[in-house]
Design a protein around this motif. Structure first.
Motif, PDB file in Angstrom:
ATOM      1  N   THR A  40       0.830  -1.198   0.000  1.00 22.40           N
ATOM      2  CA  THR A  40       0.000   0.000   0.000  1.00 22.40           C
ATOM      3  C   THR A  40       0.868   1.253   0.000  1.00 22.40           C
ATOM      4  N   GLY A  41       1.927   1.230   0.808  1.00 21.95           N
ATOM      5  CA  GLY A  41       2.835   2.371   0.843  1.00 21.95           C
ATOM      6  C   GLY A  41       3.495   2.617  -0.504  1.00 21.95           C
ATOM      7  N   HIS A  42       3.927   1.548  -1.149  1.00 26.03           N
ATOM      8  CA  HIS A  42       4.541   1.686  -2.469  1.00 26.03           C
ATOM      9  C   HIS A  42       3.537   2.262  -3.476  1.00 26.03           C
ATOM     10  N   ALA A  43       2.305   1.765  -3.419  1.00 22.70           N
ATOM     11  CA  ALA A  43       1.283   2.232  -4.350  1.00 22.70           C
ATOM     12  C   ALA A  43       1.022   3.731  -4.188  1.00 22.70           C
ATOM     13  N   LYS A  44       0.997   4.198  -2.953  1.00 20.73           N
ATOM     14  CA  LYS A  44       0.686   5.607  -2.697  1.00 20.73           C
ATOM     15  C   LYS A  44       1.736   6.532  -3.282  1.00 20.73           C
ATOM     16  N   TYR A  45       3.034   6.208  -3.081  1.00 23.84           N
ATOM     17  CA  TYR A  45       4.023   7.145  -3.608  1.00 23.84           C
ATOM     18  C   TYR A  45       4.154   7.052  -5.130  1.00 23.84           C
ATOM     19  N   LEU A  46       3.833   5.884  -5.691  1.00 23.91           N
ATOM     20  CA  LEU A  46       3.835   5.777  -7.143  1.00 23.91           C
ATOM     21  C   LEU A  46       2.710   6.611  -7.754  1.00 23.91           C
ATOM     22  N   VAL A  47       1.526   6.548  -7.161  1.00 25.33           N
ATOM     23  CA  VAL A  47       0.387   7.316  -7.657  1.00 25.33           C
ATOM     24  C   VAL A  47       0.622   8.821  -7.480  1.00 25.33           C
ATOM     25  N   ARG A  48       1.339   9.192  -6.432  1.00 24.05           N
ATOM     26  CA  ARG A  48       1.659  10.617  -6.215  1.00 24.05           C
ATOM     27  C   ARG A  48       2.632  11.143  -7.264  1.00 24.05           C
ATOM     28  N   GLY A  49       3.283  10.231  -7.966  1.00 25.57           N
ATOM     29  CA  GLY A  49       4.256  10.664  -8.960  1.00 25.57           C
ATOM     30  C   GLY A  49       5.633  10.901  -8.391  1.00 25.57           C
ATOM     31  N   ASP A  50       5.940  10.266  -7.244  1.00 29.60           N
ATOM     32  CA  ASP A  50       7.238  10.461  -6.599  1.00 29.60           C
ATOM     33  C   ASP A  50       8.384   9.794  -7.350  1.00 29.60           C
ATOM     34  N   ILE A  51       8.070   8.846  -8.219  1.00 30.68           N
ATOM     35  CA  ILE A  51       9.104   8.117  -8.960  1.00 30.68           C
ATOM     36  C   ILE A  51       9.144   8.618 -10.396  1.00 30.68           C
ATOM     37  N   LYS A  52      10.204   9.301 -10.742  1.00 34.60           N
ATOM     38  CA  LYS A  52      10.346   9.835 -12.088  1.00 34.60           C
ATOM     39  C   LYS A  52      10.514   8.699 -13.088  1.00 34.60           C
ATOM     40  N   GLY A  53       9.617   8.658 -14.065  1.00 40.06           N
ATOM     41  CA  GLY A  53       9.674   7.620 -15.081  1.00 40.06           C
ATOM     42  C   GLY A  53       8.989   6.329 -14.672  1.00 40.06           C
ATOM     43  N   GLY A  54       8.370   6.300 -13.486  1.00 43.43           N
ATOM     44  CA  GLY A  54       7.672   5.111 -13.014  1.00 43.43           C
ATOM     45  C   GLY A  54       6.184   5.373 -12.851  1.00 43.43           C
ATOM     46  N   VAL A  55       5.339   4.550 -13.472  1.00 36.45           N
ATOM     47  CA  VAL A  55       3.890   4.751 -13.437  1.00 36.45           C
ATOM     48  C   VAL A  55       3.211   3.475 -12.954  1.00 36.45           C
ATOM     49  N   LEU A  56       2.375   3.586 -11.929  1.00 37.03           N
ATOM     50  CA  LEU A  56       1.612   2.443 -11.436  1.00 37.03           C
ATOM     51  C   LEU A  56       0.429   2.200 -12.365  1.00 37.03           C
ATOM     52  N   THR A  57       0.339   0.989 -12.904  1.00 43.49           N
ATOM     53  CA  THR A  57      -0.739   0.688 -13.850  1.00 43.49           C
ATOM     54  C   THR A  57      -1.637  -0.462 -13.405  1.00 43.49           C
ATOM     55  N   ALA A  58      -1.200  -1.267 -12.420  1.00 43.66           N
ATOM     56  CA  ALA A  58      -2.018  -2.404 -11.991  1.00 43.66           C
ATOM     57  C   ALA A  58      -1.591  -2.887 -10.622  1.00 43.66           C
ATOM     58  N   VAL A  59      -2.534  -3.489  -9.895  1.00 41.69           N
ATOM     59  CA  VAL A  59      -2.248  -4.090  -8.593  1.00 41.69           C
ATOM     60  C   VAL A  59      -2.946  -5.440  -8.512  1.00 41.69           C
ATOM     61  N   CYS A  60      -2.421  -6.322  -7.667  1.00 40.58           N
ATOM     62  CA  CYS A  60      -3.004  -7.651  -7.503  1.00 40.58           C
ATOM     63  C   CYS A  60      -3.038  -8.020  -6.032  1.00 40.58           C
ATOM     64  N   ASP A  61      -4.195  -8.430  -5.568  1.00 35.65           N
ATOM     65  CA  ASP A  61      -4.361  -8.930  -4.201  1.00 35.65           C
ATOM     66  C   ASP A  61      -5.639  -9.755  -4.187  1.00 35.65           C
ATOM     67  N   GLU A  62      -5.623 -10.901  -3.540  1.00 38.63           N
ATOM     68  CA  GLU A  62      -6.811 -11.766  -3.565  1.00 38.63           C
ATOM     69  C   GLU A  62      -7.932 -11.255  -2.680  1.00 38.63           C
ATOM     70  N   ARG A  63      -7.620 -10.313  -1.788  1.00 33.54           N
ATOM     71  CA  ARG A  63      -8.644  -9.814  -0.874  1.00 33.54           C
ATOM     72  C   ARG A  63      -9.460  -8.697  -1.539  1.00 33.54           C
TER      73      ARG A  63
END
Length: 388
Positions: free
Chosen positions: A16-39
């Motif tokens: 969840t922490g990784h997803a939040k900073y990726l969506v915020r745009g904290d990683i230059k050149g990195g874009v979150l496009t999908a997530v997987c969890d069985e819950r």
């Protein structure tokens, strides 16, 4: 490649922490496009919080086949890291795994082989390697400023955990759920830094692990280990989750002095004349080399931590830069913790590299006796999913 599409497996605390900073745009050149969890509740959270551009998956195979991303960040329980990484490599994906690399080196070695065969960029979330303090220590040792390392001593006992912490999840502190205790849960960063900063290669180890010494758990919660290195140096590693107040003191002695890291400070007791030279020329009986106490300047802060490692991984994929924390190196710290357990279980010295088959067999014995009913390494285990 100007940008990299990223998928996350596991939406527990770390994912969840990784997803939040990726969506915020904290990683230059990195874009979150999908997530997987069985819950389903975690996927619903993702739909509400991560935006419509992030696709959600409950099935891992469908997720990996989707083509929605160029690389995956794996933030699932310990046992599943190698299995999921191997699957991802098989789909031609770059991989960044959370620590530890796994629970036993046999599976991690297979993961490393799959990474090498894939030709993809493989990293591990050793975020403490971004800490300026440990980077400075590594530099002082590798540059020869400390001379030849003779002794290491790390007391890391500020991991206090109450019984209520262990009771908060049936998978916690069990052989089948986590695969170990303080060594596999709290200490992976220190076990990595122990070797990464000093550059020492272990030759053999004798360790004493106590299981459920301070808490009602089945895994180790108190450890003292002694290691001998190939260059003749020795080291001690002491850790526990049952002491308060705890200590975090890393001391490295070389033939040109001693460096101590404690309470956020680095002190270098530097000898004006190297000890071997002083010993060879001094004729005064009692005496010792002149020593200067130096407070080593280190940039403030603890580095970029998780975002730093993720950015480093993305840069390696998009720009071809060298990784700060290659995934293949995750086996080094894990082998130290495996050796500590194996030494205790066999009541004997353990040589490096360890006997991986023997460790695996001993671990399986404990998994069969584990109080949890969860199946070690199974991604579909319900209440273990996505946790860390």
């Amino acid at each position: 490649m100007d940008s990299m599409r990223i998928g996350i497996i596991g939406l527990g605390n770390m994912g969840t922490g990784h997803a939040k900073y990726l969506v915020r745009g904290d990683i230059k050149g990195g874009v979150l496009t999908a997530v997987c969890d069985e819950r389903q509740e975690r996927l619903e959270w993702a739909r509400q919080e991560l935006g419509e551009n992030v696709r959600t998956y409950a099935d891992i195979d469908e997720f990996l086949r989707s083509g929605d991303f160029d690389g995956v960040l794996i933030a699932t329980p310990h046992y599943s890291h190698p299995e999921l990484a191997i699957k991802a490599f098989g789909h031609g994906l770059h991989v960044l795994i959370e620590k530890p690399a796994g629970v036993y080196t046999k599976s991690v070695r297979l993961m490393n082989e799959a990474a090498a065969a894939s030709g993809k960029v493989f990293g591990i979330m050793y975020n403490q390697r971004t800490n300026p303090m440990y980077q400075k220590l590594r530099d002082l040792i590798s540059s020869g400023e400390l001379g030849e390392v003779r002794r290491t001593n790390w007391i890391i006992t500020n991991w206090y955990r109450s019984q209520s912490y262990y009771d908060s999840g049936g998978w916690r502190a069990t052989w089948a759920g986590e695969g170990g205790g303080v060594l596999i849960n709290q200490d992976p960063h220190q076990l990595d830094l122990w070797g990464w900063t000093t550059g020492l290669k272990p030759k053999r180890m004798r360790a004493f692990c106590h299981f459920g010494k301070h808490r009602n758990i089945e895994v180790e919660d108190d450890v003292t280990a002694y290691v001998e290195y190939e260059n003749g140096a020795t080291g001690v590693f002491v850790t526990t989750t049952g002491e308060a107040p705890g200590t975090n003191r890393f001391e490295v002695t070389g033939d040109r002095g001693k460096i101590v890291i404690e309470e956020g400070k680095m002190t270098f007791w530097r000898l004006r004349v190297p000890e071997p030279e002083f010993n060879a020329t001094y004729r005064g009986g009692f005496g010792q080399p002149e020593c200067w106490k130096c407070d080593i300047p280190v940039p403030s802060g603890d580095g970029h931590q998780h975002t730093g490692i993720t950015q480093d991984w993305v840069n390696a994929v998009t720009k071809g830069t060298k990784l700060l924390a290659p995934g293949e190196e995750g086996i080094n710290g894990l082998m130290l913790s495996n050796a500590m357990l194996l030494s205790t279980w066999t009541d004997d010295w353990v040589d490096f590299p360890i006997d991986e088959e023997l460790f695996y067999d001993k671990l399986q014995e404990r998994i069969r006796e584990s109080k949890t009913t969860k199946i070690a390494g199974e991604y579909t285990t319900l209440d273990v999913k996505g946790t860390h």
